[in-house]
Design a protein around this motif. Structure first.
Motif, PDB file in Angstrom:
ATOM      1  N   ASP A 281       0.771  -1.174   0.505  1.00 19.01           N
ATOM      2  CA  ASP A 281      -0.284  -0.461  -0.382  1.00 19.01           C
ATOM      3  C   ASP A 281       0.975   1.455   0.127  1.00 19.01           C
ATOM      4  N   LEU A 282       1.465   1.031   0.425  1.00 19.19           N
ATOM      5  CA  LEU A 282       2.997   2.506   0.867  1.00 19.19           C
ATOM      6  C   LEU A 282       3.733   2.702  -0.287  1.00 19.19           C
ATOM      7  N   PHE A 283       3.652   1.458  -0.958  1.00 14.60           N
ATOM      8  CA  PHE A 283       4.376   1.904  -2.892  1.00 14.60           C
ATOM      9  C   PHE A 283       3.090   1.982  -3.551  1.00 14.60           C
ATOM     10  N   LEU A 284       1.771   1.700  -3.465  1.00 13.15           N
ATOM     11  CA  LEU A 284       1.111   2.195  -4.727  1.00 13.15           C
ATOM     12  C   LEU A 284       0.368   3.703  -4.228  1.00 13.15           C
ATOM     13  N   HIS A 285       1.145   4.022  -3.133  1.00 11.83           N
ATOM     14  CA  HIS A 285       0.711   5.170  -2.900  1.00 11.83           C
ATOM     15  C   HIS A 285       1.559   6.433  -2.928  1.00 11.83           C
ATOM     16  N   TYR A 286       2.619   6.075  -3.188  1.00 16.13           N
ATOM     17  CA  TYR A 286       3.268   7.303  -3.989  1.00 16.13           C
ATOM     18  C   TYR A 286       3.546   6.966  -5.073  1.00 16.13           C
ATOM     19  N   ARG A 287       3.639   5.225  -5.327  1.00 13.06           N
ATOM     20  CA  ARG A 287       3.663   5.138  -6.997  1.00 13.06           C
ATOM     21  C   ARG A 287       1.997   6.494  -7.925  1.00 13.06           C
ATOM     22  N   PHE A 288       0.841   6.732  -7.502  1.00 15.41           N
ATOM     23  CA  PHE A 288      -0.059   6.956  -7.794  1.00 15.41           C
ATOM     24  C   PHE A 288      -0.079   8.080  -7.224  1.00 15.41           C
ATOM     25  N   LEU A 289       0.850   8.943  -6.820  1.00 15.42           N
ATOM     26  CA  LEU A 289       0.297  10.499  -5.617  1.00 15.42           C
ATOM     27  C   LEU A 289       0.015  11.354  -6.723  1.00 15.42           C
ATOM     28  N   HIS A 290      -0.182  11.222  -7.701  1.00  7.15           N
ATOM     29  CA  HIS A 290      -0.622  12.031  -8.658  1.00  7.15           C
ATOM     30  C   HIS A 290      -1.531  12.044  -9.584  1.00  7.15           C
ATOM     31  N   GLU A 291      -2.021  10.011  -9.361  1.00  9.80           N
ATOM     32  CA  GLU A 291      -3.020  10.083 -10.331  1.00  9.80           C
ATOM     33  C   GLU A 291      -3.668   8.713  -9.708  1.00  9.80           C
ATOM     34  N   PRO A 292      -4.219   9.093  -8.706  1.00  8.78           N
ATOM     35  CA  PRO A 292      -4.935   8.686  -7.622  1.00  8.78           C
ATOM     36  C   PRO A 292      -6.193   7.701  -8.578  1.00  8.78           C
ATOM     37  N   GLU A 293      -6.786   7.957  -9.021  1.00 10.14           N
ATOM     38  CA  GLU A 293      -7.425   7.465 -10.002  1.00 10.14           C
ATOM     39  C   GLU A 293      -7.397   6.139 -10.595  1.00 10.14           C
ATOM     40  N   LYS A 294      -6.273   5.951 -11.398  1.00 16.65           N
ATOM     41  CA  LYS A 294      -5.774   5.475 -11.678  1.00 16.65           C
ATOM     42  C   LYS A 294      -5.386   3.993 -10.649  1.00 16.65           C
ATOM     43  N   ARG A 295      -4.648   4.279  -9.760  1.00 13.37           N
ATOM     44  CA  ARG A 295      -4.742   2.852  -8.608  1.00 13.37           C
ATOM     45  C   ARG A 295      -5.649   1.829  -8.689  1.00 13.37           C
ATOM     46  N   PRO A 296      -5.056   0.807  -8.608  1.00 11.54           N
ATOM     47  CA  PRO A 296      -5.820  -0.387  -9.147  1.00 11.54           C
ATOM     48  C   PRO A 296      -6.370  -0.225  -7.499  1.00 11.54           C
ATOM     49  N   VAL A 297      -6.999  -0.875  -7.140  1.00 11.97           N
ATOM     50  CA  VAL A 297      -8.008  -1.695  -6.304  1.00 11.97           C
ATOM     51  C   VAL A 297      -8.330  -2.766  -5.794  1.00 11.97           C
ATOM     52  N   PHE A 298      -8.195  -3.482  -4.719  1.00 11.62           N
ATOM     53  CA  PHE A 298      -7.888  -5.219  -4.896  1.00 11.62           C
ATOM     54  C   PHE A 298      -9.008  -4.982  -3.398  1.00 11.62           C
ATOM     55  N   SER A 299     -10.127  -6.465  -3.883  1.00 16.57           N
ATOM     56  CA  SER A 299     -10.705  -6.247  -2.725  1.00 16.57           C
ATOM     57  C   SER A 299     -10.553  -7.355  -1.834  1.00 16.57           C
ATOM     58  N   GLU A 300      -9.209  -8.097  -2.118  1.00 19.75           N
ATOM     59  CA  GLU A 300      -9.136  -9.161  -1.488  1.00 19.75           C
ATOM     60  C   GLU A 300      -7.877  -9.003  -1.195  1.00 19.75           C
ATOM     61  N   PRO A 301      -6.755  -9.950  -0.530  1.00 17.82           N
ATOM     62  CA  PRO A 301      -5.906  -9.696  -0.538  1.00 17.82           C
ATOM     63  C   PRO A 301      -5.326 -10.666  -0.680  1.00 17.82           C
ATOM     64  N   PRO A 302      -3.764 -10.150  -0.959  1.00 14.07           N
ATOM     65  CA  PRO A 302      -2.907 -11.174  -2.315  1.00 14.07           C
ATOM     66  C   PRO A 302      -2.544 -12.708  -1.803  1.00 14.07           C
ATOM     67  N   PRO A 303      -2.841 -13.665  -2.788  1.00 17.24           N
ATOM     68  CA  PRO A 303      -2.714 -15.139  -2.138  1.00 17.24           C
ATOM     69  C   PRO A 303      -1.139 -15.414  -2.182  1.00 17.24           C
ATOM     70  N   GLU A 304      -0.592 -16.130  -1.084  1.00 20.02           N
ATOM     71  CA  GLU A 304       0.516 -15.949  -0.496  1.00 20.02           C
ATOM     72  C   GLU A 304       1.723 -16.242  -1.446  1.00 20.02           C
ATOM     73  N   LYS A 305       1.099 -17.450  -1.979  1.00 23.59           N
ATOM     74  CA  LYS A 305       2.274 -18.026  -3.597  1.00 23.59           C
ATOM     75  C   LYS A 305       2.333 -17.449  -4.073  1.00 23.59           C
ATOM     76  N   PRO A 306       2.501 -17.483  -5.837  1.00 26.38           N
ATOM     77  CA  PRO A 306       1.964 -17.133  -6.919  1.00 26.38           C
ATOM     78  C   PRO A 306       1.972 -18.122  -7.577  1.00 26.38           C
ATOM     79  N   LYS A 307       0.766 -17.502  -8.064  1.00 30.07           N
ATOM     80  CA  LYS A 307       0.513 -19.137  -8.896  1.00 30.07           C
ATOM     81  C   LYS A 307       1.708 -19.578 -10.194  1.00 30.07           C
ATOM     82  N   ALA A 308       2.160 -20.661 -10.250  1.00 29.45           N
ATOM     83  CA  ALA A 308       3.994 -20.946 -10.765  1.00 29.45           C
ATOM     84  C   ALA A 308       3.286 -21.093 -12.330  1.00 29.45           C
ATOM     85  N   PRO A 309       4.013 -20.433 -13.270  1.00 28.51           N
ATOM     86  CA  PRO A 309       3.542 -20.558 -14.274  1.00 28.51           C
ATOM     87  C   PRO A 309       3.022 -21.906 -15.220  1.00 28.51           C
ATOM     88  N   PRO A 310       2.141 -21.822 -16.233  1.00 24.30           N
ATOM     89  CA  PRO A 310       2.667 -23.289 -16.937  1.00 24.30           C
ATOM     90  C   PRO A 310       3.500 -24.301 -17.016  1.00 24.30           C
TER      91      PRO A 310
END
Length: 324
Positions: A281-310
């Motif tokens: 959240d801290l990173f996203l705050h600064y990344r989209f500081l001047h364009e908050p409308e473009k900041r992605p909104v996540f309704s769920e927490p991120p998965p603990e492990k990223p999905k392995a590529p096929p």
């Protein structure tokens, strides 16, 4: 003139924007920022900084070529099987010694600045290099600690006190002139190159340059009053966030370094992919500081492990299905 330097190409665009915005929060538009080009891929960066008059891309090609050649001689081991030198642009941070700032703080583009650098700039009146990290706990990430020559070149006390992370340090213009650079190369070619961490690139060289020429190095983590020094990397999980800053046991963190994290991860997150990232959240705050409308909104927490590529086999089978 004092200033901040960083190193980037378009691959790290999102992290660069976050860094520039974090600098603006601390200093407004008063702090000039010089970007050293990692390579020629800087079109997105150039378009972004066109609206930031205090930010510019370093274009002294003679200086860039000079440090490219220095690195070729300092790390000839960085060659592929065809003996063609594989040039990594991260050493171009050394161009700061040619200018444009009298005093500078260099910081990697995957950093957020969270507090002023006033003390660091002030310490440059006494020292040639000012750092603020705990890299000295892990000398193996800088030097080949198995090399018997290491303790011939530097004693244990210097290794405990002077080793630093090359992702953040302050120094001055005019250090390492041609005579000193030539002398350093001579020492390396005479056998001292064996003390370098074999898989490292510019970090061992940066440490060697300062230490071998006996530059005055100050690491704030050694000199600040007991209990006031803070951590600086995302591997520290105990920082407390307040008002878009971080605190380590009540002490404000100067900078947060997203060290060891591939730029693909913050890039994917900024594009809307729900991935895990420390202090996201801290990173996203600064990344989209001047364009908050473009900041992605996540309704769920991120998965603990990223999905392995096929797997390769699965991708091939899927492709055959598409062709039917």
């Amino acid at each position: 003139m004092d200033g901040i330097c960083t190193l980037c190409n378009d691959r790290m665009f999102d992290q660069l924007v976050a860094l520039l915005n974090s600098i603006e929060v601390i200093y407004g538009s008063q702090m000039p920022v010089c970007i050293f080009p990692y390579d020629e891929q800087t079109e997105k960066i150039a378009a972004e900084i066109a609206k930031r008059p205090q930010v510019f891309i370093y274009d002294d090609q003679e200086s860039i070529d000079r440090w490219d050649e220095f690195m070729r001689q300092a790390r000839p081991d960085k060659m592929d099987s065809t003996k063609k030198f594989r040039l990594y642009g991260s050493h171009r941070r050394f161009c700061a010694f040619d200018g444009p700032f009298d005093k500078f703080v260099y910081m990697d583009a995957d950093i957020l600045l969270l507090d002023t650098l006033d003390l660091i700039f002030a310490k440059l009146d006494e020292y040639d290099c000012v750092t603020y990290d705990f890299q000295f706990y892990h000398p193996e990430f800088v030097y080949n600690v198995q090399s018997p020559k290491l303790l011939e070149v530097f004693d244990e006390n210097r290794l405990r006190n002077e080793i630093f992370c090359a992702g953040f340090y302050a120094s001055k213009r005019g250090l390492f002139d041609e005579t000193e650079r030539r002398w350093l190369i001579e020492q390396l070619q005479a056998g001292e190159a064996e003390i370098f961490k074999t898989t490292g690139h510019d970090q061992p060289v940066a440490n060697y340059m300062f230490m071998r020429t006996n530059k005055r190095i100050c690491n704030l983590s050694h000199v600040l009053p007991e209990g006031t020094a803070t951590g600086c990397t995302v591997t520290s999980k105990h920082f407390e966030e307040k008002d878009h800053a971080l605190y380590d046991n009540g002490n404000r963190v100067t900078y947060l370094h997203y060290v060891g994290i591939s730029p693909r991860i913050p890039e994917a997150i900024c594009a809307g992919e729900n991935l895990k990232l420390p202090y996201r959240d801290l990173f996203l705050h600064y990344r989209f500081l001047h364009e908050p409308e473009k900041r992605p909104v996540f309704s769920e927490p991120p998965p603990e492990k990223p999905k392995a590529p096929p797997s390769l086999l699965k991708r091939a089978m899927n492709k055959l299905k598409l062709l039917r």
